[in-house]
Design a protein around this motif. Structure first.
Motif, PDB file in Angstrom:
ATOM      1  N   ARG A   1       0.832  -1.195   0.000  1.00  0.00           N
ATOM      2  CA  ARG A   1       0.000   0.000   0.000  1.00  0.00           C
ATOM      3  C   ARG A   1       0.874   1.256   0.000  1.00  0.00           C
ATOM      4  O   ARG A   1       0.574   2.240  -0.683  1.00  0.00           O
ATOM      5  N   ALA A   2       1.969   1.207   0.761  1.00  0.00           N
ATOM      6  CA  ALA A   2       2.893   2.342   0.755  1.00  0.00           C
ATOM      7  C   ALA A   2       3.484   2.523  -0.637  1.00  0.00           C
ATOM      8  O   ALA A   2       3.615   3.645  -1.131  1.00  0.00           O
ATOM      9  N   MET A   3       3.809   1.408  -1.303  1.00  0.00           N
ATOM     10  CA  MET A   3       4.357   1.474  -2.656  1.00  0.00           C
ATOM     11  C   MET A   3       3.376   2.077  -3.648  1.00  0.00           C
ATOM     12  O   MET A   3       3.772   2.760  -4.589  1.00  0.00           O
ATOM     13  N   ALA A   4       2.085   1.795  -3.421  1.00  0.00           N
ATOM     14  CA  ALA A   4       1.059   2.284  -4.343  1.00  0.00           C
ATOM     15  C   ALA A   4       0.986   3.812  -4.333  1.00  0.00           C
ATOM     16  O   ALA A   4       0.449   4.415  -5.252  1.00  0.00           O
ATOM     17  N   ALA A   5       1.525   4.441  -3.290  1.00  0.00           N
ATOM     18  CA  ALA A   5       1.562   5.909  -3.253  1.00  0.00           C
ATOM     19  C   ALA A   5       2.707   6.457  -4.098  1.00  0.00           C
ATOM     20  O   ALA A   5       2.945   7.655  -4.121  1.00  0.00           O
ATOM     21  N   ARG A   6       3.417   5.581  -4.793  1.00  0.00           N
ATOM     22  CA  ARG A   6       4.573   5.949  -5.631  1.00  0.00           C
ATOM     23  C   ARG A   6       5.573   6.811  -4.861  1.00  0.00           C
ATOM     24  O   ARG A   6       5.844   7.954  -5.242  1.00  0.00           O
ATOM     25  N   PRO A   7       6.120   6.267  -3.780  1.00  0.00           N
ATOM     26  CA  PRO A   7       7.006   7.080  -2.948  1.00  0.00           C
ATOM     27  C   PRO A   7       8.388   7.261  -3.588  1.00  0.00           C
ATOM     28  O   PRO A   7       8.821   6.448  -4.399  1.00  0.00           O
ATOM     29  N   ARG A   8       9.034   8.360  -3.183  1.00  0.00           N
ATOM     30  CA  ARG A   8      10.455   8.516  -3.472  1.00  0.00           C
ATOM     31  C   ARG A   8      11.247   8.153  -2.222  1.00  0.00           C
ATOM     32  O   ARG A   8      12.417   7.844  -2.276  1.00  0.00           O
ATOM     33  N   LEU A   9      10.558   8.269  -1.067  1.00  0.00           N
ATOM     34  CA  LEU A   9      11.147   7.864   0.205  1.00  0.00           C
ATOM     35  C   LEU A   9      10.164   6.942   0.900  1.00  0.00           C
ATOM     36  O   LEU A   9       9.007   7.294   1.107  1.00  0.00           O
ATOM     37  N   LEU A  10      10.607   5.733   1.188  1.00  0.00           N
ATOM     38  CA  LEU A  10       9.739   4.772   1.867  1.00  0.00           C
ATOM     39  C   LEU A  10      10.249   4.578   3.285  1.00  0.00           C
ATOM     40  O   LEU A  10      11.422   4.285   3.498  1.00  0.00           O
ATOM     41  N   VAL A  11       9.360   4.761   4.255  1.00  0.00           N
ATOM     42  CA  VAL A  11       9.727   4.553   5.640  1.00  0.00           C
ATOM     43  C   VAL A  11       9.056   3.273   6.109  1.00  0.00           C
ATOM     44  O   VAL A  11       7.838   3.173   6.142  1.00  0.00           O
ATOM     45  N   SER A  12       9.868   2.285   6.436  1.00  0.00           N
ATOM     46  CA  SER A  12       9.333   0.988   6.821  1.00  0.00           C
ATOM     47  C   SER A  12       9.483   0.831   8.330  1.00  0.00           C
ATOM     48  O   SER A  12      10.585   0.730   8.848  1.00  0.00           O
ATOM     49  N   ASP A  13       8.356   0.875   9.039  1.00  0.00           N
ATOM     50  CA  ASP A  13       8.391   0.842  10.500  1.00  0.00           C
ATOM     51  C   ASP A  13       8.225  -0.591  10.997  1.00  0.00           C
ATOM     52  O   ASP A  13       7.110  -1.102  11.034  1.00  0.00           O
ATOM     53  N   GLU A  14       9.298  -1.215  11.357  1.00  0.00           N
ATOM     54  CA  GLU A  14       9.305  -2.590  11.878  1.00  0.00           C
ATOM     55  C   GLU A  14       8.426  -3.533  11.060  1.00  0.00           C
ATOM     56  O   GLU A  14       7.525  -4.170  11.571  1.00  0.00           O
ATOM     57  N   ALA A  15       8.739  -3.601   9.764  1.00  0.00           N
ATOM     58  CA  ALA A  15       7.953  -4.452   8.877  1.00  0.00           C
ATOM     59  C   ALA A  15       8.180  -5.926   9.178  1.00  0.00           C
ATOM     60  O   ALA A  15       7.452  -6.789   8.699  1.00  0.00           O
TER      61      ALA A  15
END
Lengths: 321, 240
Positions: B153-167
């Motif tokens: 879902r985070a990827m679907a926002a087409r990020p340039r910066l992805l913050v992964s919180d304890e995935a």
């Protein structure tokens, strides 16, 4: 339901309503039908905020009464026609919705609901103390003797409310299918995640409170001419808060048809109970049905039907194998 | 330093009542970097992420992203600028299917092309290994699938910066490898990644640089080897 078939059904409903006024003469049916349709508007309006967005509003009487009192003021001061009363009632209640949204939407869950309850109490106190609209004694209004094309004014009001019901349901139907509806659903499911996925949550919630307020104001505006006597205790009645919440819950709050089903079933049952048993029984009736639904079918009639359909579908598949 | 910083956190401070959650934390993340953020429980990692993604307002300091001051922007605007996050505790849209979950950021943050959105969403689900679950209600997913949905879902926002919180918290070691492979792949595609993680094996392998938080302060920053050798880090984790 696609746009074309929804439009066709809406048109058919209006035409049927008009046809009824040509044949049916007993005034009671128009009085009763008006109330049921008024609840279709209120339940649909409530559901846009409560069902789609997940913010439970106990303040329906505030919006409804503000619409009604706006009409009272316009009748008293300008003898304004019904169309003006409707537009003004919609605008004023819409503004109340917007203001409520701004002031309270940072509150979540039960705190928002308490604030809406307080809103109704505050407004009621205000109107009790405002002499111009009759204060606590209430005010008697003279309904126009007849309406053009309809003759009888109550029949005319019935058709007006039918039109408002169609307008309200069409609005809900459109919102449900639009990007706004998908955003509102995301807010209901998880507001923080929605905001982080790019949904402008505050703006969408303001859209929901405003649209909901507009529709509730519209439901209230024709009320003075309908009852011809407006007093704070009757327009701020607990009935409006309970019914507008219970009807979508019973019908099903995730889709536009739910509040319509709930309002028609419960509204009609209340009208029948009023004439056959007593009017005091209404709230008890609603309460019992609501408790039964919350326990047995929390997703309402629509959810229950979907669940049964799925189950029978599975059974057919299994027996087919 | 700040000229080349993609994400520039400058002296960010956050208080909750009398509790100082972050005291003047500064860090810079370069474009395309794999950046790790570690620290003991309660050290302020998630608070910092919330300040970066916009769900919390800072009480002091500045946050600059891609040369734009975003300190006072609401979270949804930051998402549209290209900062997306996943949540430590998965927060799926429970009334929607997996695919519909992705449609929300595509529609709201993905700078609006209605054509091909389903293909885009299916592409992301394919990358995450969730394609077969596209039409399943998101509430019916398993724990690891929920984590993958968070990232998808985070990827679907087409990020340039992805913050992964304890995935990866609570996942088995093969599942951790799964998620790591996905994050490496995303980084390969040019996405800058900030990873918050307790699983040391994963952070050390993944990160090019690491910052360590303890009690709301940054106590160390450097490559994985430097961090492992740092006495203050050791003390923060193990005590005296």
């Amino acid at each position: 339901m696609g746009a074309r078939s929804f439009g066709a059904v809406a048109l058919a409903v209006v035409v049927a309503g008009l046809a009824v006024t040509r044949v049916l003469d007993n005034q009671y049916y128009y009085f009763a039908g008006y109330v049921v349709l008024q609840y279709v508007v209120l339940a649909t309006a409530w559901n846009i905020l409560g069902g789609y967005t997940g913010y439970v509003n106990f303040g329906t009487p505030a919006f409804f009464a503000l619409g009604a009192y706006t009409a009272v003021v316009l009748i008293q001061s300008l003898k304004a026609p019904l169309a003006i009363q409707l537009v003004a009632g919609a605008i004023i209640s819409g503004l109340l919705g917007l203001a409520l949204g701004y002031l309270t939407l940072r509150l979540r869950g039960v705190f928002f609901s308490i604030a809406t309850l307080a809103l109704a109490v505050v407004l009621q106190t205000m109107f009790i103390n405002w002499e111009y609209t009759g204060g606590a004694r209430g005010i008697t209004l003279v309904r126009p003797a007849s309406a053009p094309l309809f003759g009888n004014y109550v029949q005319f009001l019935f058709v007006v409310m039918l039109g408002l019901a169609v307008l309200a349901v069409a609005t809900a139907w459109w919102i449900e299918r639009s990007w706004i509806g998908r955003g509102l659903t995301a807010i209901r499911d998880n507001e923080e995640a929605a905001e982080c996925m790019g949904v402008p949550t505050l703006r969408l919630k303001l859209v929901a409170t405003t649209v909901s307020g507009v529709l509730m104001g519209l439901a209230g505006a024709p009320f003075p001419y309908y009852v011809t006597f407006v007093e704070p205790t009757s327009v701020f009645d607990l009935n409006y808060a309970v019914n507008s919440l219970a009807m979508p819950m019973i019908g099903g709050s995730t889709t536009w048809i739910g509040p319509v089903i709930g309002a028609v079933l419960l509204g009609t049952a209340q009208q029948i109970a009023t004439v056959t048993i007593s009017s005091a029984l209404n709230l008890l009736l609603v309460g019992l049905i609501l408790v039964a639904f919350v326990i047995l079918a929390p997703e309402g009639i629509v959810g229950l039907v979907q669940r049964l359909a799925r189950r029978s579908g599975e059974r057919t598949r299994r027996s087919g194998v | 330093m700040s000229a080349e910083a993609f994400l520039d956190v400058q002296g960010v401070t956050k208080r909750f009542g009398g509790f100082q959650a972050l005291s003047a934390v500064s860090l810079q993340v370069r474009q395309g970097e794999r950046f790790g953020l570690i620290g003991p429980n309660g050290s302020g990692k998630t608070t910092l992420i919330n300040c970066i993604s916009g769900t919390l307002r800072t009480d002091g300091g500045r946050i600059v992203f891609a040369d734009q001051d975003i300190t006072t922007l609401p979270a949804h605007r930051r998402t549209r600028l290209g900062i997306a996050r996943s949540f430590q505790i998965p927060k799926p849209f429970t009334s929607m299917t997996v695919l519909q979950n992705l449609m929300i950021p595509i529609e709201y943050a993905g700078r609006g092309h209605r054509d091909g959105v389903v293909d885009e969403a299916m592409g992301i689900l394919g990358l995450m290994g969730l394609a077969a679950k596209a039409h399943v209600p998101s509430a019916a997913l398993t724990q690891i699938e929920m984590r993958k949905l968070e990232l998808a879902r985070a990827m679907a926002a087409r990020p340039r910066l992805l913050v992964s919180d304890e995935a990866m918290a609570g996942l088995s070691s093969t599942e951790v490898d799964d998620i790591l492979a996905i994050l490496f792949e995303l980084n390969q595609r040019g996405i800058t990644i900030v990873m918050i993680e307790h699983i040391m094996r994963a952070v050390m392998r993944f990160s090019e640089r690491i910052a360590v938080l303890d009690a709301g302060e940054k106590i160390a920053e450097g490559g994985p080897d430097e961090i492992l050798a740092d006495k203050r880090v050791e003390k923060a984790y193990l005590g005296e």
